[in-house]
Enzyme design. Structure first.
Site, short mmCIF file in Angstrom:
data_model
loop_
_atom_site.label_atom_id
_atom_site.label_comp_id
_atom_site.label_asym_id
_atom_site.label_seq_id
_atom_site.Cartn_x
_atom_site.Cartn_y
_atom_site.Cartn_z
N SER A 35 0.85 -1.18 0.00
CA SER A 35 0.00 0.00 0.00
C SER A 35 0.89 1.23 0.00
O SER A 35 2.07 1.17 0.38
CB SER A 35 -0.89 0.01 1.25
OG SER A 35 -1.56 1.25 1.39
N TYR A 94 -3.33 -0.49 10.15
CA TYR A 94 -3.24 -0.78 8.73
C TYR A 94 -1.86 -0.43 8.18
O TYR A 94 -1.22 -1.23 7.50
CB TYR A 94 -4.32 -0.01 7.97
CG TYR A 94 -4.36 -0.27 6.49
CD1 TYR A 94 -5.07 -1.36 5.98
CD2 TYR A 94 -3.70 0.57 5.59
CE1 TYR A 94 -5.11 -1.61 4.62
CE2 TYR A 94 -3.74 0.32 4.23
CZ TYR A 94 -4.44 -0.76 3.74
OH TYR A 94 -4.48 -1.02 2.38
#
Length: 255
Positions: A146, A159
């Protein structure tokens, strides 16, 4: 011809978390590039629906519903795929979750759930699949990282920490498995409109900030991740290893 470098005909790809969202687009892209694909998710009905859609489009698709955080279930599924469909040539570790919360309010349960789904699953599924790839002396593993593998934002610490872990796990997989003919790389999406980002997409102020912050000036379209995934899964990337390919409209390139 150079086009042959991207041809996935005769290969089998397992994509975790591919019954919806980004994974659904990736699994279809790999199938359209010639691969037979295995759709995965925890909901058997959703998996079956996705497989039916792919088959209706004339693509070679199979489904296996299992929880990527359950070692026993995933190892049994990998064994079943290898014995009943064929050797897994391509693994895309895409399954993941997001839980937005201020760090001081983050519970142990939230932290552990995000780590298990986003980081632990990459380790566990890759371990099961790579053991067989090592024996065959070939294989492609693509881990969904990500933009948050590099950058932090308020309320997404679990996250971001998990995706930072996926980045470093990718590099360590390369260090250990590249000598066995396996390429392990990461796909690093920036901001794309998906189920995970729906609240942000609907937030006018955030979308305005995002478009100003991103050199491309817009949200990404999920289909724009397909080409990068095919590249990392194909012979075109045979000497690319331990690399994180960011597809983020240039956001990570600028201050």
């Amino acid at each position: 011809m150079s086009q042959a470098l991207f041809d996935l005909s005769g290969r089998l790809a397992l994509v975790t978390g591919s019954s919806r969202g980004i994974g659904r687009h990736l699994v279809q892209g790999l199938a359209e590039a010639g691969a037979a694909v295995v759709v995965n998710g925890v909901d058997p009905d959703r998996v079956a629906t996705s497989v039916a859609e792919l088959k209706d489009a004339g693509l070679d698709a199979h489904g296996r519903a299992f929880d990527v955080t359950d070692t026993g279930a995933l190892e049994s599924a990998v064994e079943d795929v290898e014995s009943s469909i064929g050797p897994i040539d391509i693994l895309v570790n895409n399954a993941g979750i997001q839980r937005r919360t201020p760090l001081l309010e983050c519970t142990d349960e939230t932290w552990e759930a995000v780590m298990a789904a986003n980081l632990g699953s990459v380790f566990r599924v890759s371990r099961a699949v790579a053991a067989r790839m090592v024996e065959r002396g070939r294989g492609k593993i693509v881990n969904t990282c990500s933009l948050q593998s590099e950058l932090g934002r308020p309320t997404i610490a679990p996250y971001a920490a998990s995706k930072g872990g996926v980045k470093m796990l990718t590099k360590n997989m390369c260090a250990e498995w590249a000598p066995h003919g396996i390429q392990v790389n990461g796909l690093g999406p920036g901001y794309f409109a998906t189920e995970l980002t729906a609240a942000l997409v609907e937030d006018a102020a955030f979308s305005e900030w995002l478009c100003k912050r991103t050199p491309a000036g817009r949200w990404g379209d999920v289909g724009e991740l397909v080409g990068a995934t095919i590249f990392l899964a194909s012979d075109a990337s045979n000497y690319v290893n331990g690399h994180i390919l960011y597809v983020d409209g240039g956001m990570s390139a600028v201050v």
